[in-house]
Structures are given as C-alpha cells and as structure tokens.
Scaffold this motif. Structure first.
Motif: not given
Length: 328
Positions: A16, A39-41, A44-45, A145-148
């Motif tokens: 990102s 991006d699969p995230r 969630a983001m 959401a990006l990094h957990g």
C-alpha cells in the motif's frame, strides 16, 4: 482522483501507499492511503475505514472519505502536522507528560470503542503530538486491516495493551513487546519478555514512580504482565486510573467538555426537559402573582407569604450540549 491531489509519497509498505495530498475543494492537506482493489485485504480495509469514519473525537485523525479510484481503494484521512510520540518519548524525562499522553490516548481509544470500533495495532508512531501540542491517534481500523492485529489477536486487548505500552515508552524510553527478540519499532528500542513476562517500567529504569510503573504494567496483555496487585480489565477503567494519575502528576484533574456522540441525544433530551420544567414553574409563578394581586384589591391583608420555589426550579439546569458534527 477528483478533488484529491497526490503530492508527496510518505511511505510504501506491505503493498500500500501513503501519500500526503490536498483536498482542492476545501483547500486543506489530507493523507491518502491507496491499496489495489485486487489485494485480498481491500474489502477489510474498506469496511474498517467506513466504520472509523463514524467516530468523531478530536483526538482521532478523522477518516474523511472512502472510494474506489482507478482500480485502487482510496482512504482519505485528516492530515495531522506534528511529531510522533516515538520521537518525543525517547527524549522526555517528564512523568507528567508521559501520563498525560497515555491518558489522551486512552480517551481516544475509549471514544472509538463506544462506537464499536477498535484500532488493533497502535504503535509508537501511531500517536502524534500535533504542532498545537494535542495528542492525536492515527490509523484507526485501517492499520489492523492492512497489517493484522498486534500484539495478540484480540483487538480490544491490543488497544488496552498499547495504552500501557505508550505510558511505558514515556517512562523508560523503550517499547514493551511480547515477541522475543523483536526489532526496533518506529525507531524506539524494544524491551522483550524476560522468561514469560514483560518487565515493569521500574525494572527497566531507576526512579520510575511505583504507582505509574504498576499502572503501565496493569494494562499490558494478561499473559505478559509482571506481578502487580492491580489488574485493569478494560479501557474504561484505564481512563479512570490514568485521570487520577494525571491529577497526582500535574495537580489538576483532566476535563473534557466534548460530549461522546452516543450520549448527545440523552443530554439534549435532558435539556429540553429542563426547559419545560422552567416554563411550567414560571407559568405557575405568574398565576400565583395574579391571584395575590386580585385578593389584595378586594380585601387588604397584613402580609403575603412569599411563595416557596419548587424543587425543580431550584435545581441547576445549565446543561452544555456539544454541537453535532457535520457528516462528511
């Protein structure tokens, strides 16, 4: 990107980009987070950013807009000018400053939790001391959401841990991390667990007040807390404990005139009810005065008893109501 103009690339991590940009419609600087829609995230983001946009608190960098643009997800956030706590804490030797920053962070997290939103990944650089010396929290929802979520997997527990860690950083110049042999975080030296627990601030640096050392440790993840008589179960209790600590350190109990968003309706209802009570009381007084005047003209009296004000009329009705925020 329509009204938003990319200007300076600030960071590019984990697929990102974070840009400093400008909002041409309102002539103000903004932060622009970009993530490819492939991006699969991205879902969630997007969800996290929209949830964070509903949180209104002056201590939180506001999410202003969320949209898809040129195959990218764009999250527009308020740009906060200042320095990260990770830089300032290493140099500070003020216990009062350290506990005040931790308190302000706790209030920011409390406000988010009242809306059902968590941060989940507060790091030393997540806390900004603005150019006007305000404590501001950035990355609400989006960073996790990006990094957990970190540390651990429970976002609420991670937020509470971060409050204790932020105080720990101010007291010792080091950041406590449950992961053994953790690298430096945001330029801050890291203290890892000793055996199966994190050390307390007073074990890391001499001269740390016992009460602040215990308060910091009581917020850390339960599995890594050092032995202490105190256990803080949630952010609400942390806010209360830190407010008392601020009072002890500065001689002044922290106050906040801002009304939490989900309490404003109740406050407004109480205000209306108070106005109605005042109106009824005044109307009664007018009728009573008219009755006394009528009686006086018909037959002289030696003395008129002064009417006793009602309990409702003698109560304080000065209720301050904060203005509702303008929806973006």
């Amino acid at each position: 990107m329509g009204r938003y103009v990319l200007e300076d690339l600030v960071a590019e991590t984990a697929g990102s980009q974070l840009w400093r940009g400008s909002d041409s419609a309102l002539a103000r600087p903004v932060g622009i987070r970009l993530l490819p829609l492939t991006d699969p995230r991205a879902p969630a983001m997007r969800k996290a950013a929209k949830a964070a946009a509903k949180v209104h608190d002056r201590r939180i960098a506001q999410v202003l807009d969320v949209f898809d643009d040129d195959e990218q997800l764009a999250v527009i956030v308020e740009w906060v000018s200042g320095r990260p706590w990770s830089e300032l804490a290493v140099a500070t030797d003020s216990d009062a400053e350290s506990v005040t920053v931790a308190y302000e962070l706790a209030r920011a997290v409390q406000a988010a939790h009242e809306f059902g939103v968590t941060h989940g990944r507060i790091r030393p650089a997540s806390v900004i001391i603005s150019d006007t010396s305000e404590v501001r929290l950035r990355g609400l929802g989006v960073d996790a959401a990006l990094h957990g979520v970190a540390p651990g997997s429970d976002a609420r527990a991670a937020d509470l841990h971060a409050i204790g860690a932020t105080l720990f950083l101010g007291l010792t110049g080091t950041w406590p991390d449950p992961q053994p042999n953790a690298p430096t975080i945001d330029g801050c030296p890291v203290v890892g667990p000793v055996g199966h627990r994190l050390p307390s601030p007073s074990e890391v640096r001499a001269g740390v007040p016992k009460s602040l050392s215990e308060l910091s440790s009581a917020c850390l993840l339960a599995d890594y807390r050092p032995p202490t008589r105190k256990r803080i179960p949630d952010v609400d209790h942390a806010v209360t404990a830190l407010a008392r600590a601020v009072e002890r350190a500065t001689g002044s109990y922290p106050t906040d005139e801002q009304v939490p968003q989900n309490n404003r309706t109740d406050r407004a209802i109480r205000l209306v009810a108070s106005i109605v009570i005042i109106g009824i009381t005044l109307a009664g007084a007018v009728l009573l005065a008219g009755s006394l005047m009528s009686d006086e003209s018909a037959e002289p009296v030696e003395a008129a008893a002064e009417p006793t004000p009602s309990a409702e009329a003698t109560e304080s009705t000065g209720i301050g109501v904060a203005p509702l925020p303008i929806a973006n």
